[in-house]
Design an enzyme around this catalytic site. Structure first.
Site, mmCIF file in Angstrom:
data_model
loop_
_atom_site.group_PDB
_atom_site.id
_atom_site.type_symbol
_atom_site.label_atom_id
_atom_site.label_comp_id
_atom_site.label_asym_id
_atom_site.label_seq_id
_atom_site.Cartn_x
_atom_site.Cartn_y
_atom_site.Cartn_z
ATOM 1 N N LYS A 1 4.459 17.110 26.411
ATOM 2 C CA LYS A 1 3.457 16.890 27.658
ATOM 3 C C LYS A 1 3.100 16.204 28.580
ATOM 4 O O LYS A 1 2.476 16.520 29.387
ATOM 5 C CB LYS A 1 3.069 18.384 27.401
ATOM 6 C CG LYS A 1 3.435 20.073 27.325
ATOM 7 C CD LYS A 1 2.430 20.683 25.860
ATOM 8 C CE LYS A 1 3.380 21.791 25.551
ATOM 9 N NZ LYS A 1 2.601 22.657 24.878
ATOM 10 N N GLN B 1 -2.421 23.739 21.211
ATOM 11 C CA GLN B 1 -1.431 23.828 20.710
ATOM 12 C C GLN B 1 -1.198 25.360 20.139
ATOM 13 O O GLN B 1 -1.879 24.865 19.081
ATOM 14 C CB GLN B 1 -0.753 22.253 20.925
ATOM 15 C CG GLN B 1 0.848 22.332 20.673
ATOM 16 C CD GLN B 1 1.660 23.220 21.252
ATOM 17 O OE1 GLN B 1 1.882 22.439 22.595
ATOM 18 N NE2 GLN B 1 2.047 23.992 21.232
ATOM 19 N N ASP C 1 -2.047 26.833 30.502
ATOM 20 C CA ASP C 1 -0.552 27.874 29.593
ATOM 21 C C ASP C 1 -1.473 29.931 30.506
ATOM 22 O O ASP C 1 -0.273 29.780 30.070
ATOM 23 C CB ASP C 1 -1.681 28.205 28.485
ATOM 24 C CG ASP C 1 -0.874 26.835 26.872
ATOM 25 O OD1 ASP C 1 0.217 26.375 27.841
ATOM 26 O OD2 ASP C 1 -1.202 26.164 26.311
#
Length: 297
Positions: free
Chosen positions: A66, A110, A133
């Site tokens: 990422k 995460q 997200d």
């Protein structure tokens, strides 16, 4: 007739591998160009912050990928690495700092996170306007009603982008989704319904899964079970999206037996190189969307 040469016409079925890596590069290049132009006008880069709790090896790889994507498009990025024993309260304080940081447009924690921390509480502590997200209940609600100001969960959004890029029409098609997670299965189902597909969702308790698979025009496999879908389970010309990432004997594989199923499929995604790169591309796209929304305000 005498002298005629006997001829047999062979019909060879064309199969297309959906190249998620190439498509993600295309998305990132488009973002890089537009971002470069906006940065000159605004005076700052788009910013993404990633919080990782603990030392999960897979999570470390995902975070690194990422950050690399941020570098490709010229975004500012920050990685906050926290001990796996951090208290929920201290993790919430880290999120609050990022919520108040004007240089950060996107925040993600995460997953997975340690079991002593309430995952839903953490997700909803992120500002909905920075939840790139797409897991915050506000953004899930917006997705449900078709409010495009919200952020879509990255993996399902990446799959939809694949369908669009490869001109795969879902209207009226029978689609079977294997898996009902909050991250993939459930939001994927909503986005497929929006495309006017007829969707059936299966899970580990589903009876006669093979029978249901054989009736599907499109299969989205997100069960986390190595090579669950076999060639005998699908019909000719099926479209197969393999979301699974599993490691077997040191090698990555999906939820679909790619080698065999690809002989019957009209379109299929590989593992690796399929859905994974598109998930990261959609994360960058969501971060850029957040950046632009702030500019518009």
């Amino acid at each position: 007739m005498k002298g005629d040469t006997a001829r047999t016409d062979l019909v060879v079925k064309a199969m297309t591998i959906i190249d998620g890596k190439a498509l993600s590069e295309k998305v990132l290049k488009e973002i890089e160009k537009e971002h470069s132009e906006l940065e000159k006008k605004v005076g700052r880069k788009a910013g993404l912050a990633v919080i990782i709790v603990g030392e999960n090896p897979a999570s470390q790889i995902y975070v690194r990928n990422k950050i690399r994507a941020c570098e490709k498009v010229g975004f500012h990025s920050e990685t906050i690495r926290l001990d796996e024993n951090i208290t929920e309260e201290n993790l919430l304080l880290e999120i609050e700092k990022l919520n108040n940081n004007s240089n950060i447009d996107g925040i993600l924690v995460q997953l997975p996170i340690p079991k002593h921390i309430d995952g839903l509480k953490i997700i909803n502590a992120i500002s909905a306007e920075k939840d790139v997200d797409g897991f915050h209940t506000t953004n899930i609600g917006k997705m449900m009603i078709g409010d495009e100001t919200g952020f879509l969960p990255c993996t399902p959004a990446g799959v939809v982008h694949m369908f669009e890029e490869y001109n795969i029409n879902l209207e009226g098609k029978d689609v079977l989704v294997i898996g009902q997670s909050n991250i993939v299965g459930k939001p994927m189902t909503l986005l497929l319904i929006k495309k006017r597909a007829t969707v059936q969702v299966c899970n580990s308790k589903t009876k006669n899964l093979s029978e249901k698979l054989r009736k599907a025009d499109v299969v989205v496999a997100a069960a986390g079970s190595p090579k669950l879908v076999k060639a005998s389970d699908v019909k000719e010309d099926v479209v197969v999206i393999d979301v699974g990432i599993n490691r077997v004997d040191g090698k990555l594989c999906g939820d679909v037996d790619f080698e065999e199923v690809s002989k019957k499929a009209s379109f299929i995604t590989p593992v690796p190189g399929g859905v994974g790169p598109m998930t990261i591309a959609m994360l960058i796209k969501n971060t850029f969307k957040s950046y632009k929304q702030k500019i518009d305000k």
